[in-house]
Design a protein around this motif. Structure first.
Motif, PDB file in Angstrom:
ATOM      1  N   VAL A  41       1.210  -1.153  -0.128  1.00 38.98           N
ATOM      2  CA  VAL A  41       0.069  -0.161   0.073  1.00 38.98           C
ATOM      3  C   VAL A  41       0.880   1.546  -0.078  1.00 38.98           C
ATOM      4  O   VAL A  41       1.620   1.246   0.794  1.00 38.98           O
ATOM      5  N   THR A  42       0.618   2.209  -0.909  1.00 35.85           N
ATOM      6  CA  THR A  42       1.389   3.435  -1.122  1.00 35.85           C
ATOM      7  C   THR A  42       0.490   4.617  -0.984  1.00 35.85           C
ATOM      8  O   THR A  42       1.028   5.709  -0.789  1.00 35.85           O
ATOM      9  N   GLY A  43      -0.951   4.252  -1.236  1.00 37.96           N
ATOM     10  CA  GLY A  43      -1.649   5.443  -1.071  1.00 37.96           C
ATOM     11  C   GLY A  43      -2.825   4.961  -0.010  1.00 37.96           C
ATOM     12  O   GLY A  43      -3.429   3.825  -0.015  1.00 37.96           O
ATOM     13  N   ILE A  44      -3.556   6.016   0.542  1.00 37.48           N
ATOM     14  CA  ILE A  44      -4.521   5.742   1.601  1.00 37.48           C
ATOM     15  C   ILE A  44      -5.597   6.816   1.429  1.00 37.48           C
ATOM     16  O   ILE A  44      -5.464   7.909   0.939  1.00 37.48           O
ATOM     17  N   ILE A  45      -6.939   6.042   1.254  1.00 39.16           N
ATOM     18  CA  ILE A  45      -8.052   7.205   1.416  1.00 39.16           C
ATOM     19  C   ILE A  45      -9.111   6.640   2.575  1.00 39.16           C
ATOM     20  O   ILE A  45      -8.946   5.427   3.074  1.00 39.16           O
ATOM     21  N   SER A  46      -9.195   7.628   3.673  1.00 36.87           N
ATOM     22  CA  SER A  46      -9.593   7.487   4.924  1.00 36.87           C
ATOM     23  C   SER A  46     -11.047   7.927   5.083  1.00 36.87           C
ATOM     24  O   SER A  46     -11.276   9.076   4.788  1.00 36.87           O
ATOM     25  N   LEU A  47     -11.881   7.016   5.606  1.00 42.70           N
ATOM     26  CA  LEU A  47     -13.030   7.401   5.934  1.00 42.70           C
ATOM     27  C   LEU A  47     -13.382   7.383   7.424  1.00 42.70           C
ATOM     28  O   LEU A  47     -14.469   7.816   7.802  1.00 42.70           O
ATOM     29  N   LEU A  48     -12.311   7.669   8.233  1.00 39.19           N
ATOM     30  CA  LEU A  48     -12.434   7.951   9.624  1.00 39.19           C
ATOM     31  C   LEU A  48     -11.805   9.311   9.848  1.00 39.19           C
ATOM     32  O   LEU A  48     -10.874   9.756   9.134  1.00 39.19           O
ATOM     33  N   ASP A  49     -12.180   9.760  11.158  1.00 38.24           N
ATOM     34  CA  ASP A  49     -11.579  11.023  11.484  1.00 38.24           C
ATOM     35  C   ASP A  49     -10.465  10.810  12.645  1.00 38.24           C
ATOM     36  O   ASP A  49      -9.319  11.408  12.512  1.00 38.24           O
ATOM     37  N   ILE A  50     -10.941  10.570  13.846  1.00 37.52           N
ATOM     38  CA  ILE A  50     -10.071  10.764  15.077  1.00 37.52           C
ATOM     39  C   ILE A  50      -8.839   9.833  14.726  1.00 37.52           C
ATOM     40  O   ILE A  50      -7.873  10.053  15.026  1.00 37.52           O
ATOM     41  N   ALA A  51      -9.301   8.531  14.202  1.00 33.00           N
ATOM     42  CA  ALA A  51      -8.116   7.619  14.004  1.00 33.00           C
ATOM     43  C   ALA A  51      -7.088   8.012  12.971  1.00 33.00           C
ATOM     44  O   ALA A  51      -5.749   7.535  13.421  1.00 33.00           O
ATOM     45  N   THR A  52      -7.373   8.576  11.977  1.00 42.35           N
ATOM     46  CA  THR A  52      -6.871   9.249  11.274  1.00 42.35           C
ATOM     47  C   THR A  52      -5.845  10.304  11.654  1.00 42.35           C
ATOM     48  O   THR A  52      -4.429  10.227  11.217  1.00 42.35           O
ATOM     49  N   VAL A  53      -6.247  11.188  12.300  1.00 43.83           N
ATOM     50  CA  VAL A  53      -5.297  12.039  12.731  1.00 43.83           C
ATOM     51  C   VAL A  53      -4.402  11.492  13.601  1.00 43.83           C
ATOM     52  O   VAL A  53      -3.139  11.901  13.645  1.00 43.83           O
ATOM     53  N   SER A  54      -4.517  10.381  14.542  1.00 39.45           N
ATOM     54  CA  SER A  54      -3.879   9.721  15.357  1.00 39.45           C
ATOM     55  C   SER A  54      -2.881   8.955  14.381  1.00 39.45           C
ATOM     56  O   SER A  54      -1.608   8.821  14.749  1.00 39.45           O
ATOM     57  N   PHE A  55      -3.333   8.240  13.324  1.00 39.27           N
ATOM     58  CA  PHE A  55      -2.268   7.533  12.410  1.00 39.27           C
ATOM     59  C   PHE A  55      -1.198   8.476  11.911  1.00 39.27           C
ATOM     60  O   PHE A  55      -0.075   8.085  11.812  1.00 39.27           O
ATOM     61  N   VAL A  56      -1.559   9.454  11.442  1.00 35.85           N
ATOM     62  CA  VAL A  56      -0.583  10.480  10.616  1.00 35.85           C
ATOM     63  C   VAL A  56       0.305  11.045  11.657  1.00 35.85           C
ATOM     64  O   VAL A  56       1.613  11.175  11.621  1.00 35.85           O
ATOM     65  N   ASN A  57      -0.210  11.458  13.249  1.00 37.71           N
ATOM     66  CA  ASN A  57       0.637  11.865  14.057  1.00 37.71           C
ATOM     67  C   ASN A  57       1.913  10.817  14.440  1.00 37.71           C
ATOM     68  O   ASN A  57       2.807  11.187  15.077  1.00 37.71           O
ATOM     69  N   ALA A  58       1.487   9.622  14.615  1.00 36.86           N
ATOM     70  CA  ALA A  58       2.263   8.440  15.025  1.00 36.86           C
ATOM     71  C   ALA A  58       3.070   7.827  13.752  1.00 36.86           C
ATOM     72  O   ALA A  58       4.052   7.070  14.073  1.00 36.86           O
ATOM     73  N   ALA A  59       3.098   8.408  12.628  1.00 40.48           N
ATOM     74  CA  ALA A  59       3.588   7.631  11.324  1.00 40.48           C
ATOM     75  C   ALA A  59       5.205   7.836  11.588  1.00 40.48           C
ATOM     76  O   ALA A  59       5.958   6.856  11.317  1.00 40.48           O
ATOM     77  N   THR A  60       5.420   9.158  11.873  1.00 36.12           N
ATOM     78  CA  THR A  60       6.917   9.410  11.796  1.00 36.12           C
ATOM     79  C   THR A  60       7.622   8.648  12.937  1.00 36.12           C
ATOM     80  O   THR A  60       8.763   8.101  12.586  1.00 36.12           O
ATOM     81  N   SER A  61       7.447   8.398  13.951  1.00 41.53           N
ATOM     82  CA  SER A  61       7.844   7.460  15.102  1.00 41.53           C
ATOM     83  C   SER A  61       8.014   5.931  14.839  1.00 41.53           C
ATOM     84  O   SER A  61       8.643   5.520  15.306  1.00 41.53           O
TER      85      SER A  61
END
Length: 328
Positions: A231-251
């Motif tokens: 997977v290289t691209g994502i389409i997200s249907l959620l809000d809270i979990a998506t923000v959390s995912f993006v914030n945690a990705a770098t770590s």
């Protein structure tokens, strides 16, 4: 406490005109109606809904029938929708109340009908062939669905135009060279609209099913590279979990958009702006859509129970590039 006579005096109209504005029994010019409503707001006048109903007018109350928001942490979108409906009906002198429903329990709708205190119902969180729609239609209760469901007959509704929303997001990812797309969702299956849009663009979808909360996003970030290597691209249907995912990705050693491009299609714009990095979206103004839903509800109530003309709106939104997508 202010009285109806006080409202009439301040608005420069008769008490009967105030009554007609509140009951909707007779047409009143917009300018007069606005003077009366402004006087009501200024004086803090409270209508006795039971008395209005006994007097023969339709109750100036709209019921939002939704899932119990206290049983699980709601999406931020839920709050925006409720707030929008409240303000959408208030402009016409209506008030609103939330009616939480139990899972698979028809008694909720039956009790609402028995109490007969609501001038109209806005159905939220609808399911396929929702029995509540059938019940309200049979009872000739004015209603609007915030969403859509297949029931075999026409009804009033306001919803996102998900088919075109998905097409817009997927087409953007394909233009950037992404062919394996992850779908962040709280469901166990990918929606047919999304499947059809992906098939037309010859894209492969992978379901990334998680709970829509902070922990759900962190868990996805931890497991992403191992579970979804293609997977290289994502389409997200959620809000809270998506923000959390993006914030945690770098770590977790994931670069956005270096390793993964992501587009949110079901989050508030302030949420998309709050993450690091910010999230590109197909804009969703839930508040404005809900205001429109509230206004349509008022129109349906004022048109009368026997009106056969149905109203509907579909909302798409523009693509907003915030830098969370890049060429593969």
């Amino acid at each position: 406490m202010s009285t109806r006579a006080d409202v009439a005096k301040l608005a420069g109209v008769s008490e009967s005109t105030v009554s007609y504005v509140l009951s909707g029994k007779r047409p009143i010019s917009d300018s007069t109606k606005q003077r009366v409503l402004a006087a009501i707001d200024q004086l803090g006048y409270k209508l006795n809904y039971a008395a209005a109903a006994l007097a023969g007018g339709s109750p100036r109350m709209v019921t939002m029938m939704t899932s119990n928001l206290f049983l699980a942490p709601p999406s931020r979108i839920d709050g925006a929708l409720v707030d929008g409906i409240v303000n959408g009906v208030r402009g016409s002198g209506f008030h609103s109340v939330i009616w939480p429903i139990s899972n698979e329990d028809d008694s909720d709708i039956e009790m609402l009908l028995e109490l007969n205190f609501s001038g109209g119902v806005i159905l939220m969180n609808v399911m396929e062939n929702d029995p509540r729609v059938h019940t309200l239609e049979r009872a000739k209760v004015p209603f609007v669905v915030l969403g859509r469901t297949e029931v075999g007959f026409a009804y009033n509704y306001v919803d996102r135009d998900f088919e075109n929303v998905y097409k817009l997001a997927l087409a953007h990812l394909k233009e950037l060279g992404h062919t394996h797309i992850g779908v962040i969702s709280g469901n166990s299956e990918i929606h047919d609209f999304l499947k059809k849009a992906a098939a037309k663009l010859k894209l492969t979808l992978n379901l990334l099913s998680i709970r829509n909360n902070h922990d759900g996003g962190i868990t996805l970030a931890k497991d992403f590279t191992k579970k979804y290597p293609n997977v290289t691209g994502i389409i997200s249907l959620l809000d809270i979990a998506t923000v959390s995912f993006v914030n945690a990705a770098t770590s977790q050693g994931i670069s956005i958009p270096g390793d993964i491009s992501i587009v949110g299609v079901n989050m508030l714009e302030e949420q998309a702006e709050s993450s690091s990095p910010k999230i590109s979206t197909v804009a969703f103004n839930a508040y404005e859509m809900a205001i429109s839903c509230g206004k349509i509800m008022v129109e349906v109530i004022e048109a009368g129970k026997n009106s056969k003309k149905k109203k509907s709106e579909l909302w798409v939104g523009d693509f907003i590039d915030r830098g969370s997508t890049s060429q593969l």
